[in-house]
Enzyme design. Structure first.
Site, PDB file in Angstrom:
ATOM      1  N   HIS A 140       0.827  -1.221   0.000  1.00 39.90           N
ATOM      2  CA  HIS A 140       0.000   0.000   0.000  1.00 39.90           C
ATOM      3  C   HIS A 140       0.857   1.264   0.000  1.00 39.90           C
ATOM      4  CE1 HIS A 140      -4.046  -1.821   0.739  1.00 39.90           C
ATOM      5  NE2 HIS A 140      -3.276  -2.860   1.023  1.00 39.90           N
TER       6      HIS A 140
ATOM      7  N   ASP B 140       3.433   9.569  -0.800  1.00 41.91           N
ATOM      8  CA  ASP B 140       2.279   8.778  -0.358  1.00 41.91           C
ATOM      9  C   ASP B 140       2.034   7.652  -1.358  1.00 41.91           C
ATOM     10  OD1 ASP B 140       0.016   8.020   1.079  1.00 41.91           O
ATOM     11  OD2 ASP B 140      -0.661  10.083   1.346  1.00 41.91           O
TER      12      ASP B 140
HETATM   13  P1  ADP Z   1      -3.244   6.652   5.049  1.00 38.65           P
HETATM   14  O1  ADP Z   1      -3.708   5.267   4.672  1.00 38.65           O
HETATM   15  O2  ADP Z   1      -1.761   6.853   4.952  1.00 38.65           O
HETATM   16  O3  ADP Z   1      -3.762   7.124   6.361  1.00 38.65           O
HETATM   17  P2  ADP Z   1      -5.074   7.577   2.959  1.00 38.65           P
HETATM   18  O4  ADP Z   1      -5.377   8.982   2.520  1.00 38.65           O
HETATM   19  O5  ADP Z   1      -4.809   6.650   1.835  1.00 38.65           O
HETATM   20  O6  ADP Z   1      -3.860   7.669   3.971  1.00 38.65           O
HETATM   21  O7  ADP Z   1      -6.300   7.015   3.774  1.00 38.65           O
HETATM   22  C1  ADP Z   1      -6.747   7.673   4.908  1.00 38.65           C
HETATM   23  C2  ADP Z   1      -8.174   7.237   5.226  1.00 38.65           C
HETATM   24  O8  ADP Z   1      -8.453   7.602   6.574  1.00 38.65           O
HETATM   25  C3  ADP Z   1      -9.199   7.948   4.337  1.00 38.65           C
HETATM   26  O9  ADP Z   1     -10.213   7.061   3.991  1.00 38.65           O
HETATM   27  C4  ADP Z   1      -9.717   9.061   5.248  1.00 38.65           C
HETATM   28  O10 ADP Z   1     -11.063   9.414   5.036  1.00 38.65           O
HETATM   29  C5  ADP Z   1      -9.567   8.478   6.629  1.00 38.65           C
HETATM   30  N1  ADP Z   1      -9.303   9.563   7.587  1.00 38.65           N
HETATM   31  C6  ADP Z   1      -8.258  10.392   7.628  1.00 38.65           C
HETATM   32  N2  ADP Z   1      -8.414  11.310   8.609  1.00 38.65           N
HETATM   33  C7  ADP Z   1      -9.573  11.037   9.204  1.00 38.65           C
HETATM   34  C8  ADP Z   1     -10.316  11.616  10.275  1.00 38.65           C
HETATM   35  N3  ADP Z   1      -9.885  12.673  10.934  1.00 38.65           N
HETATM   36  N4  ADP Z   1     -11.472  11.060  10.610  1.00 38.65           N
HETATM   37  C9  ADP Z   1     -11.921   9.985   9.932  1.00 38.65           C
HETATM   38  N5  ADP Z   1     -11.296   9.403   8.922  1.00 38.65           N
HETATM   39  C10 ADP Z   1     -10.137   9.912   8.554  1.00 38.65           C
END
Ligand code: ADP
Length: 468
Positions: free
Chosen positions: A158, A365
């Site tokens: 990922h 990322d």
């Molecule tokens: P990572 O897997 O590195 O955290 P991604 O952007 O690929 O980054 O995925 C992050 C996921 O987590 C997304 O689906 C996003 O909506 C969720 N997310 C990030 N911040 C929050 C938050 N404050 N509250 C709820 N969900 C969150």
């Protein structure tokens, strides 16, 4: 792919299975496939056990089985906080400066992979397809093979795959790469990641690449790029039905005509939050006309707080945000609103929709799903604009966003200005282009492409002995 073959997914953590869409994460991609295939999902329960006696907790939920084991405190420290998050995560995001290699932690990492393998092996049927997720479990297939598993086993990374010069700094590089060659299919997020893997195979591992076929250590596997997506239609519905639509209306009222820039990220140094604050500060400095009229809402739930580099980073970010508020704020206007909380995804969808600009500026990322969610939540008639880092995997597909180099504060600041002042016709045009791709390359497409490639990968054969 034949429906009769069962799918077994293995990841560091499992679930949730109920109300998946609302929970997000890997579950959105996996649960439907697991249900269709009467599948099994194995991982760490997240619980700490007193001893390392393996007890598999099994739970049947809505047609699929969750199986978990507990880890001891020492295992969780060495495997999760240690080798996974203090060594592999920074390395895979090109941050050699933060990478801490400890051989003792590598040993625990291998031991936990072995424990996973012992438990999974007992649950496998001969014709299962096994799909292993992410950097916590690089050596899992090698452990399974040593226990006699002959099933098709695939791996999906990922995170980004780093350039060979960076990967070569890892003392355990060769050991981990050899372990990777026990899989039958290795999947990456983007063609760039795949390319870096292929280069590493050719330059460092003395292997060969022919099309999707990659050979090294006497083993042949298939490697490909499978960009992960979101459930695009569903996320759009979240933004336009309660409670998302109510959050949208509430936010709009609270904004009282101001434009909102939104950032939503786990609190992680790879997400570029410090540079983002800096760029927002530069934007305010260059555009005094925006004072009192824009707000940056940064939602950043704490993550991995047991790892020292994360704690330090959080302190720094809070100082930076407070610095901007101190410098530009007025009694009736606070430029940066900063929340350290996870929010329900439906709420997030409403907040994205209420925001004129989405800022997704990681330094590096694997994909970045927030970028995709922000676009999916927009109103096609009056969409907001996405400012996206070139160094997110998502930038490969989302070229109709405003792409920026997050290391360039001036460029990012100017993109914020351009995004906020963009004419409606251009916003609609860009949004349409982005949505077209997000609809085609959604999470279902990711899953079905990957599983079809896994079923088509060459069957397992033990490594050929080295030539004399
Ligand atoms: P990572 O897997 O590195 O955290 P991604 O952007 O690929 O980054 O995925 C992050 C996921 O987590 C997304 O689906 C996003 O909506 C969720 N997310 C990030 N911040 C929050 C938050 N404050 N509250 C709820 N969900 C969150």
């Amino acid at each position: 792919m034949s429906r009769a073959r069962r799918l077994v997914a293995v990841s560091n953590r499992v679930g949730p299975v109920r109300n998946v869409a609302a929970a997000g994460g890997l579950a959105v991609g996996l649960v439907d496939a697991l249900r269709e295939h009467g599948g099994l999902w194995f991982g760490w329960s997240g619980r700490i056990a007193k001893n390392s006696r393996t007890v598999v907790h099994k739970e049947k939920i809505e047609g699929l089985t969750l199986a978990t084991i507990d880890l001891t405190q020492q295992e969780s420290d060495g495997f999760y906080n240690g080798f996974s998050n203090n060594c592999l995560w920074p390395l895979l995001h090109f941050r050699i400066d933060l990478t801490r290699f400890e051989r003792a932690q590598l040993e625990v990492y291998r031991r936990v992979n072995r424990r996973f393998a012992l438990a999974v092996r007992k649950l496998l049927k001969p014709d299962d397809l096994v799909w292993v997720h992410d950097f916590h479990l690089l050596p899992l297939a090698e452990e399974l093979r040593s226990l006699g598993a002959r099933q098709r086993i695939g791996f999906f990374l990922h995170t980004p795959f780093p350039p060979t010069e960076i990967l070569s700094t890892l003392p355990a590089q060769e050991e981990l790469m050899r372990a990777l060659f026990a899989y039958d299919l290795v999947g990456f997020q983007t063609p760039e990641d795949l390319g870096r893997f292929q280069e590493h195979v050719g330059w460092v591992l003395d292997g060969t690449v022919r099309g999707k076929s990659v050979t090294a250590f006497g083993r042949q596997l298939h490697a490909g790029a499978f960009p992960i997506g979101i459930d695009t239609e569903q996320f759009n519905r979240f933004a336009f039905s309660p409670p998302g639509s109510q959050e949208f209306a509430r936010m709009r009222r609270a904004l009282a005509g101001r434009d909102q820039f939104i950032g939503v990220d786990r609190l992680d140094y790879s997400k570029g939050l410090l540079r983002r604050m800096d760029a927002f500060g530069r934007y305010l400095e260059r555009h005094p006309d925006a004072h009192g009229k824009v707000i940056l809402l940064q939602v950043a739930p704490v993550s991995r707080s047991d790892v020292a580099s994360y704690r330090e980073f959080r302190d720094e970010l809070e100082r930076e945000a407070a610095g901007i508020n101190g410098r530009f704020g007025r009694f009736d206007w606070t430029p940066v609103h900063y929340l350290n909380r996870a929010l329900p995804r439906r709420t997030l969808a409403g907040l994205y929709r209420a925001s004129r600009v989405g800022i997704v500026t990681p330094m590096r990322d694997g994909m970045n799903l927030v970028a995709k969610e922000y676009v999916a939540a927009q109103d096609p008639a009056d969409p907001g604009v996405l400012v996206l880092s070139r160094f997110a995997g998502a930038a490969q597909q989302m070229t109709a966003a405003l792409l920026v180099n997050p290391y360039d504060g001036e460029e990012t600041a100017e993109a914020l200005h351009q995004a906020r002042t963009m004419r409606a016709s251009e916003r609609r045009r860009r949004h349409q282009t982005l949505m077209k791709r997000l609809r085609v390359f959604d999470v279902r497409r990711w899953r079905s492409d990957y599983l079809a490639a896994l079923a088509a990968a060459p069957a397992w054969r033990a490594p050929a002995p080295p030539a004399r």
